[in-house]
Design an enzyme around this catalytic site. Structure first.
Site, PDB file in Angstrom:
ATOM      1  N   LYS A   6      15.100  10.034  -1.212  1.00 39.21           N
ATOM      2  CA  LYS A   6      15.027   8.826  -0.394  1.00 39.21           C
ATOM      3  C   LYS A   6      16.054   8.865   0.733  1.00 39.21           C
ATOM      4  O   LYS A   6      15.756   8.479   1.858  1.00 39.21           O
ATOM      5  CB  LYS A   6      15.200   7.576  -1.258  1.00 39.21           C
ATOM      6  CG  LYS A   6      13.952   7.311  -2.093  1.00 39.21           C
ATOM      7  CD  LYS A   6      14.057   6.062  -2.922  1.00 39.21           C
ATOM      8  CE  LYS A   6      12.740   5.820  -3.662  1.00 39.21           C
ATOM      9  NZ  LYS A   6      12.838   4.737  -4.624  1.00 39.21           N
ATOM     10  N   LYS A  57       0.042  14.192  -1.068  1.00 38.62           N
ATOM     11  CA  LYS A  57      -0.007  13.106  -2.047  1.00 38.62           C
ATOM     12  C   LYS A  57      -0.152  11.750  -1.331  1.00 38.62           C
ATOM     13  O   LYS A  57       0.560  11.486  -0.357  1.00 38.62           O
ATOM     14  CB  LYS A  57       1.287  13.117  -2.871  1.00 38.62           C
ATOM     15  CG  LYS A  57       1.318  12.021  -3.910  1.00 38.62           C
ATOM     16  CD  LYS A  57       2.650  11.927  -4.617  1.00 38.62           C
ATOM     17  CE  LYS A  57       2.734  10.532  -5.232  1.00 38.62           C
ATOM     18  NZ  LYS A  57       3.782  10.305  -6.160  1.00 38.62           N
ATOM     19  N   LYS A  98       2.478   5.303   0.228  1.00 42.08           N
ATOM     20  CA  LYS A  98       2.702   4.274   1.239  1.00 42.08           C
ATOM     21  C   LYS A  98       3.591   4.807   2.352  1.00 42.08           C
ATOM     22  O   LYS A  98       3.405   4.500   3.516  1.00 42.08           O
ATOM     23  CB  LYS A  98       3.379   3.055   0.601  1.00 42.08           C
ATOM     24  CG  LYS A  98       2.425   2.230  -0.231  1.00 42.08           C
ATOM     25  CD  LYS A  98       3.167   1.375  -1.237  1.00 42.08           C
ATOM     26  CE  LYS A  98       2.528   1.515  -2.593  1.00 42.08           C
ATOM     27  NZ  LYS A  98       3.187   0.774  -3.654  1.00 42.08           N
TER      28      LYS A  98
END
Ligand code: AMP
Ligand code: TRP
Length: 324
Positions: A112, A190, A193
């Site tokens: 992240k 994949k 969002k």
């Protein structure tokens, strides 16, 4: 009784990957019996979302999605994470028995941060909150995607450390991976969002045609024989078609020649499948959207049930470590 628990972050419109990879399993498990807990991880969402109005909309959307898709809230406890503040207390207790190294090894934090999400303390300790979510309900099995498996192992490690320090307090959980491990997005990566390659489960009409129109293809002609394994549209169709119909399309693509389907045909069929498969749920969503009080009622009922269990676990943990 076996307890199943999972959470989903309200980070955008739920897409086909969320449905086939997670939500569908949650609904099916609830029908099989056992104790089932499913929740909207809104505390977790604060690690990436700073827009209160947007967060509210997204939480509501996840609630509408589960309810519209048929989660039976008599059988499953469905709730909002932040309606059970005891998980924050448990998260603290767990963090005091957890070595820094355990969280430093968490790959999702590093991923992240690499993707540009601010490296806050909350983002770093996110697995401790997730562990509290899992342990608060004495969960035996946690149905999640492969990306969350490490977090469930962290929860298990934290439970073991606490139990070792203070005696039997927490049940040791185990991750169970969904049979649909990875739904591809319209670009073949994949579906996610954050990659901008997802198809919303309730997309319909023109916007649906438009997004399916963007599914990655190549310039080979319909007549050219192709390996079906390399055709992204067939991979997406497999989520919906009967094995017989799937085999039929694959055979025609493999054979090529006169009358073989082009990518356009596959796209038309995919649009039909998505429209049909989610039509009843889309209608239920519209009805629920018009009745926000009903959605709130369901979430309040879930919160009450969830809280009873979390309070019992919290009290046990407080007692065992000497705070009561
Ligand atoms: P997320 O949207 O990443 O919070 O994921 C919510 C749930 O959906 C998790 O259990 C994920 O593993 C699952 N999931 C997300 N994207 C996919 C995908 N493309 N294929 C299969 N499962 C997915
Ligand atoms: N971290 C999970 C995700 O991003 C969501 C989540 C929060 C969760 N708490 C959980 C999943 C507990 C399973 C169990 O998808």
């Amino acid at each position: 009784m076996t307890t199943y628990l999972s959470g989903i972050q309200p980070s955008g419109l739920p897409h086909l990957g969320n449905y086939f990879g997670a939500i569908r399993q949650h609904i099916a498990l609830s029908q099989q019996g056992g104790d089932n807990f499913y929740f909207i991880a809104d505390y977790h969402a604060l690690t990436t979302n700073r827009d209160p109005a947007e967060l509210r909309t997204r939480v509501r959307e996840v609630a509408l999605t589960y309810l519209a898709l048929g989660l039976d809230t008599e059988k499953a406890t469905f709730f909002r994470q932040s309606d059970v503040p005891e998980v924050c207390e448990l998260s603290w207790l767990l963090s005091t028995v957890t070595g820094m190294g355990l969280l430093e090894r968490a790959v999702s934090y590093r991923d992240k941060v690499e993707r540009g999400i601010t490296a806050t303390v909350g983002l770093f300790t996110y697995p401790a909150l997730m562990s509290a979510d899992i342990l608060a309900y004495d969960s035996n099995f946690v149905p999640v995607g492969a990306d969350q498996k490490q977090h469930v192992e962290i929860a298990r490690d934290m439970a073991q450390s606490f139990n070792a320090a203070y005696g039997e307090t927490f049940v040791l959980p185990e991750a169970t991976l969904s049979p649909t491990a990875k739904v591809p997005g319209i670009d073949g990566q994949k579906m996610s969002k954050s990659y901008g390659n997802s198809i919303w489960v309730f997309e319909t009409g023109k916007p649906l045609k438009k997004i399916v129109g963007q599914v990655l293809t190549d310039s080979r002609a319909p007549e050219e024989p192709k390996d079906p394994a390399g055709v992204l549209l067939l991979e997406l169709l497999r989520l919906f078609l009967s094995p017989t119909e799937q085999a039929d399309w694959e055979e025609r693509v493999r054979r090529g020649g006169e009358g073989a389907p082009g990518y356009g045909h596959l796209k038309v069929r995919l649009v039909e499948c998505i429209e049909e498969h989610f039509r009843p749920a889309r209608e239920r969503r519209a009805a629920l959207l018009a009745d926000p009080a009903e959605v709130e009622r369901v979430l309040a009922k879930g919160a009450e049930r969830a809280r009873a269990r979390a309070v019992a676990t919290r009290d046990r943990a407080l007692r065992n470590c000497g705070l009561r």
